[in-house]
Design a protein around this motif. Structure first.
Motif, PDB file in Angstrom:
ATOM      1  N   ARG A  15      70.522 -61.459 -28.355  1.00  0.00           N
ATOM      2  CA  ARG A  15      70.759 -60.310 -28.984  1.00  0.00           C
ATOM      3  C   ARG A  15      71.238 -59.279 -27.966  1.00  0.00           C
ATOM      4  N   ALA A  16      70.752 -59.020 -26.827  1.00  0.00           N
ATOM      5  CA  ALA A  16      71.218 -58.013 -25.918  1.00  0.00           C
ATOM      6  C   ALA A  16      72.744 -58.321 -25.565  1.00  0.00           C
ATOM      7  N   ALA A  17      73.019 -59.432 -25.493  1.00  0.00           N
ATOM      8  CA  ALA A  17      74.476 -59.662 -24.951  1.00  0.00           C
ATOM      9  C   ALA A  17      75.350 -59.438 -26.284  1.00  0.00           C
ATOM     10  N   ILE A  18      75.025 -59.361 -27.266  1.00  0.00           N
ATOM     11  CA  ILE A  18      75.705 -58.831 -28.455  1.00  0.00           C
ATOM     12  C   ILE A  18      76.067 -57.409 -28.273  1.00  0.00           C
ATOM     13  N   SER A  19      75.038 -56.821 -28.227  1.00  0.00           N
ATOM     14  CA  SER A  19      74.955 -55.241 -27.986  1.00  0.00           C
ATOM     15  C   SER A  19      75.866 -54.813 -26.765  1.00  0.00           C
ATOM     16  N   GLY A  20      75.481 -55.468 -25.718  1.00  0.00           N
ATOM     17  CA  GLY A  20      76.178 -55.315 -24.529  1.00  0.00           C
ATOM     18  C   GLY A  20      77.741 -55.498 -24.687  1.00  0.00           C
ATOM     19  N   LYS A  21      78.215 -56.423 -25.301  1.00  0.00           N
ATOM     20  CA  LYS A  21      79.649 -56.262 -25.676  1.00  0.00           C
ATOM     21  C   LYS A  21      80.187 -55.207 -26.686  1.00  0.00           C
ATOM     22  N   LEU A  22      79.510 -54.984 -27.750  1.00  0.00           N
ATOM     23  CA  LEU A  22      79.808 -54.018 -28.604  1.00  0.00           C
ATOM     24  C   LEU A  22      79.822 -52.709 -27.961  1.00  0.00           C
ATOM     25  N   VAL A  23      79.072 -52.290 -26.907  1.00  0.00           N
ATOM     26  CA  VAL A  23      79.245 -50.766 -26.452  1.00  0.00           C
ATOM     27  C   VAL A  23      80.186 -50.707 -25.672  1.00  0.00           C
ATOM     28  N   LEU A  24      81.166 -51.833 -25.328  1.00  0.00           N
ATOM     29  CA  LEU A  24      82.083 -51.566 -24.496  1.00  0.00           C
ATOM     30  C   LEU A  24      83.569 -51.262 -25.426  1.00  0.00           C
ATOM     31  N   SER A  25      83.287 -51.090 -26.611  1.00  0.00           N
ATOM     32  CA  SER A  25      84.246 -50.872 -27.566  1.00  0.00           C
ATOM     33  C   SER A  25      84.631 -49.470 -27.650  1.00  0.00           C
ATOM     34  N   ASP A  26      85.872 -49.239 -27.739  1.00  0.00           N
ATOM     35  CA  ASP A  26      86.540 -47.628 -27.825  1.00  0.00           C
ATOM     36  C   ASP A  26      85.669 -46.862 -29.045  1.00  0.00           C
ATOM     37  N   PHE A  27      85.370 -47.708 -30.080  1.00  0.00           N
ATOM     38  CA  PHE A  27      84.617 -47.078 -31.104  1.00  0.00           C
ATOM     39  C   PHE A  27      83.445 -46.643 -30.666  1.00  0.00           C
ATOM     40  N   THR A  28      82.634 -47.366 -29.921  1.00  0.00           N
ATOM     41  CA  THR A  28      81.328 -47.088 -29.558  1.00  0.00           C
ATOM     42  C   THR A  28      81.458 -45.793 -28.635  1.00  0.00           C
ATOM     43  N   LYS A  29      82.497 -45.910 -27.465  1.00  0.00           N
ATOM     44  CA  LYS A  29      82.384 -44.960 -26.609  1.00  0.00           C
ATOM     45  C   LYS A  29      82.821 -43.415 -27.356  1.00  0.00           C
ATOM     46  N   LYS A  30      83.572 -43.547 -28.253  1.00  0.00           N
ATOM     47  CA  LYS A  30      83.896 -42.362 -29.084  1.00  0.00           C
ATOM     48  C   LYS A  30      82.708 -41.749 -29.802  1.00  0.00           C
ATOM     49  N   ALA A  31      82.093 -42.383 -30.417  1.00  0.00           N
ATOM     50  CA  ALA A  31      80.922 -42.274 -31.442  1.00  0.00           C
ATOM     51  C   ALA A  31      79.904 -41.654 -30.421  1.00  0.00           C
ATOM     52  N   LEU A  32      79.449 -42.418 -29.200  1.00  0.00           N
ATOM     53  CA  LEU A  32      78.487 -41.840 -28.247  1.00  0.00           C
ATOM     54  C   LEU A  32      78.934 -40.498 -27.946  1.00  0.00           C
ATOM     55  N   LEU A  33      80.257 -40.055 -27.513  1.00  0.00           N
ATOM     56  CA  LEU A  33      80.502 -38.841 -27.011  1.00  0.00           C
ATOM     57  C   LEU A  33      80.535 -37.759 -28.209  1.00  0.00           C
ATOM     58  N   GLN A  34      80.731 -38.002 -29.430  1.00  0.00           N
ATOM     59  CA  GLN A  34      80.566 -37.467 -30.502  1.00  0.00           C
ATOM     60  C   GLN A  34      78.994 -37.109 -30.865  1.00  0.00           C
ATOM     61  N   PHE A  35      78.275 -38.199 -30.555  1.00  0.00           N
ATOM     62  CA  PHE A  35      76.611 -37.813 -30.907  1.00  0.00           C
ATOM     63  C   PHE A  35      76.079 -36.828 -29.804  1.00  0.00           C
ATOM     64  N   LYS A  36      76.645 -36.959 -28.863  1.00  0.00           N
ATOM     65  CA  LYS A  36      76.128 -35.978 -27.415  1.00  0.00           C
ATOM     66  C   LYS A  36      76.474 -34.617 -27.869  1.00  0.00           C
ATOM     67  N   LYS A  37      77.641 -34.433 -28.453  1.00  0.00           N
ATOM     68  CA  LYS A  37      77.845 -33.020 -28.653  1.00  0.00           C
ATOM     69  C   LYS A  37      77.234 -32.124 -29.794  1.00  0.00           C
ATOM     70  N   GLN A  38      76.424 -33.026 -30.623  1.00  0.00           N
ATOM     71  CA  GLN A  38      75.535 -32.704 -31.792  1.00  0.00           C
ATOM     72  C   GLN A  38      74.472 -31.812 -31.373  1.00  0.00           C
TER      73      GLN A  38
END
Length: 251
Positions: free
Chosen positions: A228-251
């Motif tokens: 399961r960690a490998a699944i999350s590890g792959k998804l966290v590399l996506s552009d969607f996730t990178k942008k979403a994490l930056l947006q969450f940090k601004k909140q």
């Protein structure tokens, strides 16, 4: 700051306290320390009960470190980061001591997983919970087995598919994540102390055998949670996730 893990042993009860200035979130280094602490205490003949708590009066646990998630640059790093939560849950699962959780405040993502991996949990009415992973482009894959084991697949699905919605502590009590909830932290601690004092007076061998029974049919988790960690590890590399994490940090 990497955060801290501190353990206090009184009588035959060990209390693990974790802290991080960012909402008691977990970078990899802190997850490693927590996993090692459960393994160490599990081998101690001086204790029969472990209490898991966090410091402060704010959040119980904000989950994974956003800063570290943003820094992940390849699949190996991603898998390694999420394996930190996998290792902690497995350490809690295999620890021969019963683990009692103390949730004084809100829990998000991995924080919900930690509570689900406890054997019995006390909370306050302010200890709302949320699984926000889908909203940032990943999913609660690593913690899902632990959460589902406690509250069932239906409730797990409800939380996962409503990633921006908080579930109240009363909901968590009804579904079985919490065993008891109290209006204030003082009341929580009073009842927690009474309960653990009584529980720790029982035969340590009986408590250890009961722990085995509670976790029957989870022997495949050593492999499952790392997959399961490998699944999350792959998804966290996506552009969607990178942008979403930056947006969450601004909140």
């Amino acid at each position: 700051m990497e955060g801290t893990i501190n353990t206090e042993i009184k009588n035959n009860i060990a209390t693990i306290s974790f802290f991080h200035p960012a909402g008691n979130s977990f970078p990899s280094s802190l997850l490693k320390k927590l996993s090692d602490e459960f393994k160490s205490l599990g081998n101690s003949n001086k204790i029969s009960i472990i209490i898991l708590k966090s410091e402060g009066t704010g959040a119980f646990c904000a989950g994974a470190s956003f800063d570290e998630l943003l820094a992940v640059s390849n699949l190996t790093e991603g898998s390694l980061f999420f394996s930190g939560f996998a290792n902690v849950i497995n350490a809690m699962r295999k620890c021969p001591k019963l683990i009692i959780g103390r949730a004084h405040g809100k829990a998000v993502g991995g924080g919900v997983g930690l509570l689900a991996a406890c054997d019995y949990v006390f909370g306050t009415h302010s200890a709302d919970i949320k699984l926000s992973e889908l909203a940032i482009g990943i999913g609660p894959f690593v913690i899902e087995p632990a959460v589902t084991r406690k509250i069932g697949k239906t409730a797990m699905s409800e939380m996962t598919l409503e990633p921006t919605a908080w579930k109240q502590a009363t909901w968590a009590l009804e579904k079985g994540l919490f065993a008891k909830i109290y209006p204030t932290i003082d009341e929580l601690d009073l009842n927690l102390n009474t309960y653990t004092k009584t529980l720790s007076s029982y035969n340590p061998e009986a408590l250890s055998e009961m722990k085995k029974v509670l976790w029957e049919k989870t022997e495949n988790w050593d492999t499952l949670l790392l997959e399961r960690a490998a699944i999350s590890g792959k998804l966290v590399l996506s552009d969607f996730t990178k942008k979403a994490l930056l947006q969450f940090k601004k909140q």
